[in-house]
Enzyme design. Structure first.
Site, PDB file in Angstrom:
ATOM      1  N   GLY A   1       2.874  94.309  38.971  1.00 35.65           N
ATOM      2  CA  GLY A   1       3.446  95.613  38.642  1.00 35.65           C
ATOM      3  C   GLY A   1       4.864  95.481  38.097  1.00 35.65           C
TER       4      GLY A   1
ATOM      5  N   SER B   1       0.478  88.473  37.743  1.00 40.95           N
ATOM      6  CA  SER B   1       1.654  89.033  37.095  1.00 40.95           C
ATOM      7  C   SER B   1       2.921  88.881  37.952  1.00 40.95           C
ATOM      8  CB  SER B   1       1.348  90.490  36.761  1.00 40.95           C
ATOM      9  OG  SER B   1       2.200  90.949  35.774  1.00 40.95           O
TER      10      SER B   1
END
Ligand SMILES: *[C@@H]1O[C@H](CO)[C@@H](O)[C@H](O)[C@H]1NC(C)=O
Ligand SMILES: *[C@@H]1O[C@H](CO)[C@@H](O)[C@H](O)[C@H]1NC(C)=O
Ligand SMILES: *[C@@H]1O[C@H](CO)[C@@H](O)[C@H](O)[C@H]1NC(C)=O
Ligand SMILES: *[C@@H]1O[C@H](CO)[C@@H](O)[C@H](O)[C@H]1NC(C)=O
Ligand SMILES: *[C@@H]1O[C@H](CO)[C@@H](O)[C@H](O)[C@H]1NC(C)=O
Ligand SMILES: *[C@@H]1O[C@H](CO)[C@@H](O)[C@H](O)[C@H]1NC(C)=O
Ligand SMILES: *[C@@H]1O[C@H](CO)[C@@H](O)[C@H](O)[C@H]1NC(C)=O
Length: 554
Positions: free
Chosen positions: A136, A219
């Protein structure tokens, strides 16, 4: 002293609000499994598939008031049975707001984790632990509440799955010497460490083995993993035994002195600009006020808002120095690892990890601007030099001509080159390491010209319906056994090839001394390919590599 019966009635009253005290629950008829930790007694749920599910298990005290911008404190002791049958609030992320339909979805009191594991475990089970770190971009916990049940089922209930929330945006990464003086820097990363320490102390009570914890992230979750490898170098307690990093995210990570302006702007935007003690002024504000000021900004002297403003800072403690410098010096925790990125179909590009982030660039100079907006330390000369590698990429439908150059250059510096470098450094350190390229296109990706976009494999790894990420389509389902097979093999045996998965091939380790090989995930066509990472000019990463230490990640 309290009896189990009174605990249960308290819990029922708390959870349903109006439960009559006469509810027909007796100590021999508990409504769910119970675990007794040193600070709380939790009641979970047993699912039809033979698993126990524990949602919203608190691992840190509410980070509110003076605990804002401070390392997570231990949870207070509670009395009475604590229900863990509903998710806790997700840490506030940029643009994530509560509404009438989800009044308690987000909040500041968010240091919770979710756990899935077999219900038939014993004290001697010693099950491996899949510890999931949400991505995120460090501004949201996009996947903190994914359902881990299908992954556990895949191992025939021989694994524990844990997913955690950690603070993000200014709540997790507000940076200034003022924060260091009266709080802590990088608290979002410290939250993750506190959760890992919690696992060491408590996971045996759920059937888990504290010596077999594998961090898995995507991520920013993988960016965090890279930081923990550096932070854990020669640091006492081993918190994890292996790592799997999907799309390693390496945004710009600055020193606190480069970010004083960030603190000042944030304080001013909530009316604390003139306070004698700005930090204490911030700590007094209601969470909603702080959350309203939770936005991205442009770096000083730059044009567009950065994708990543709230990132880890080189605090000299948790992150002792520029991450790449430490990687190059071999100063990191050396353990078995898997790293992977996306790619190539149908445009034959090196990497599509940047396709969801890139600017819709019309000219090469737009691309330069986009890169510098996100890597403010990158000089114009360096940018022009690097972009010579990206001049002749064919356009994609629906986008301006230089969008592919923006997508590929951003993907290379932010995800792909760091991913190769992590494998290289583990290999140099003599550790087994494996690298992959995920190449399973989706109809959506082709239609939107975003290719094999960032996180495309997540719904397949976790199971459809277990994440809010869109179904990638039936044509991709064939890759599920390979994804789950290799990954859970690694969690259980620290070797992706341990128990061969039907339709799989043997996945060779990445060897830096020879031509390194990575595994390519393709439906009904698993294969390998050689990466010319070390040959001069053979790969764009060769051009980026010197910049990674000098300007980009510092
Ligand atoms: C939980 O453990 C503590 C310490 O061993 C004990 O005092 C307490 O009675 C236990 N609670 C329950 C509900 O079993
Ligand atoms: C729990 O059940 C699973 C699936 O049936 C089995 O593989 C495992 O050995 C069992 N564990 C114990 C401790 O009985
Ligand atoms: C997770 O999935 C299992 C199996 O489908 C289901 O029983 C359980 O309720 C789900 N948990 C949540 C929180 O949705
Ligand atoms: C802060 O001080 C400046 C200069 O004295 C003044 O113009 C401004 O209105 C003050 N801001 C607030 C929020 O009080
Ligand atoms: C940038 O490149 C230009 C043209 O090649 C050169 O004249 C200038 O000295 C360079 N600037 C720096 C700081 O290297
Ligand atoms: C990108 O820009 C081009 C022209 O400048 C425009 O036609 C196209 O619709 C834009 N694409 C997206 C996805 O914004
Ligand atoms: C399998 O993958 C290889 C390498 O990417 C490719 O050359 C080949 O065409 C693929 N075969 C099929 C049947 O798709």
């Amino acid at each position: 002293m309290f009896s189990l019966k009174s605990l249960l009635s308290v819990a029922l009253t708390l959870s349903v609000g109006i439960a009559p005290v006469t509810a027909a629950i007796t100590p021999t008829d508990p409504s769910g499994p119970v675990v007794n930790l040193s600070y709380s007694v939790y009641e979970g749920t047993t699912l039809a598939n033979g698993q126990n599910q524990w949602l919203g298990v608190r691992y840190g005290a509410p980070p509110i008031g003076n605990n804002h911008f401070r390392k997570a404190q231990p949870p207070s002791k509670t009395s009475g049975l604590q229900s863990t049958k509903a998710f806790g609030p997700v840490c506030y992320g940029i643009g994530q707001n509560n509404g009438p339909s989800n009044p308690n979805m987000y909040g500041e009191d968010c240091l919770f984790m979710n756990i899935w594991g077999p219900s038939n475990f014993t004290r001697h089970s010693k099950l491996p632990v899949f510890f999931w770190l949400s991505g995120g971009v460090y501004i949201r916990d996009v996947d903190a509440n994914f359902n881990g049940t299908a992954l556990v089922e895949w191992t025939r209930n021989n694994m524990i799955f844990i997913g955690i929330n950690y603070r993000v945006g200014p709540f997790g990464f507000l940076t200034s010497e003022k924060v260091r003086a009266n709080g802590d820097l990088n608290v979002g990363l410290y939250d993750q460490r506190v959760a890992l320490e919690w696992v060491q102390d408590n996971i045996a009570k759920f059937g888990g083995d504290p010596d077999r914890v594998v961090l898995v992230g995507d991520s920013a979750g993988t960016g965090s993993i890279a930081v923990h490898l550096i932070a854990s170098n020669n640091r006492g307690r081993d918190l994890f035994a292996g790592v799997i990093g999907l799309s390693p995210f390496f945004p710009t990570q600055l020193f606190p002195s480069d970010l004083e302006w960030q603190f000042t702007e944030f304080a001013q935007s909530v009316g604390c600009g003139n306070a004698t003690d700005q930090l204490s002024c911030l700590c007094q504000l209601p969470d909603t006020t702080l959350h309203e000021a939770d936005v991205n900004m442009a770096y000083p002297g730059r044009i567009a808002t950065a994708l990543t403003l709230w990132t880890p800072t080189i605090d000299g403690q948790l992150i002792p120095d520029i991450p790449f410098k430490l990687l190059f010096k071999g100063k990191f925790h050396t353990i078995p690892s898997i790293w992977g990125m996306y790619t190539k179909t149908p445009w034959n590009v090196d990497n599509d990890d940047g396709s969801l982030f890139a600017a819709n660039a019309s000219t090469l100079s737009d691309v330069a601007s986009f890169l510098q907006d996100n890597y403010p330390e990158l000089s114009s000369n360096q940018t022009s030099r690097v972009l010579l590698q990206y001049q002749d990429i064919p356009p994609r439908p629906g986008f301006a001509p230089f969008y592919p150059a923006a997508a590929e250059s951003y993907a290379d510096i932010t995800f792909r080159c760091p991913g190769f470098e992590l494998s290289n450094r583990m290999s140099i350190a003599g550790m087994p390491t494996w690298n992959y390229r995920y190449n399973v296109p989706t109809q959506q990706g082709i239609a939107a010209s975003t290719g094999v976009y960032h996180m495309a494999e997540i719904p397949l790894l976790f199971g459809l319906g277990n994440t809010p990420i869109p179904d990638p389509g039936t044509a991709t389902y064939g890759i599920i056994p390979q994804l789950r097979g290799y990954f859970t093999n690694f969690i259980r045996f620290l070797d992706p090839n341990a128990v061969p998965v039907p339709g799989s091939i043997s996945w060779p380790q990445w060897e830096v001394s020879s031509n390194p090989v990575c595994l390519v995930f393709q439906v009904n066509n698993m294969t390998t390919e050689t990466i010319p990472f070390n040959s001069v000019q053979a790969d764009r990463c060769h051009v980026w590599r010197p910049l990674q230490v000098q300007v980009l990640q510092q």
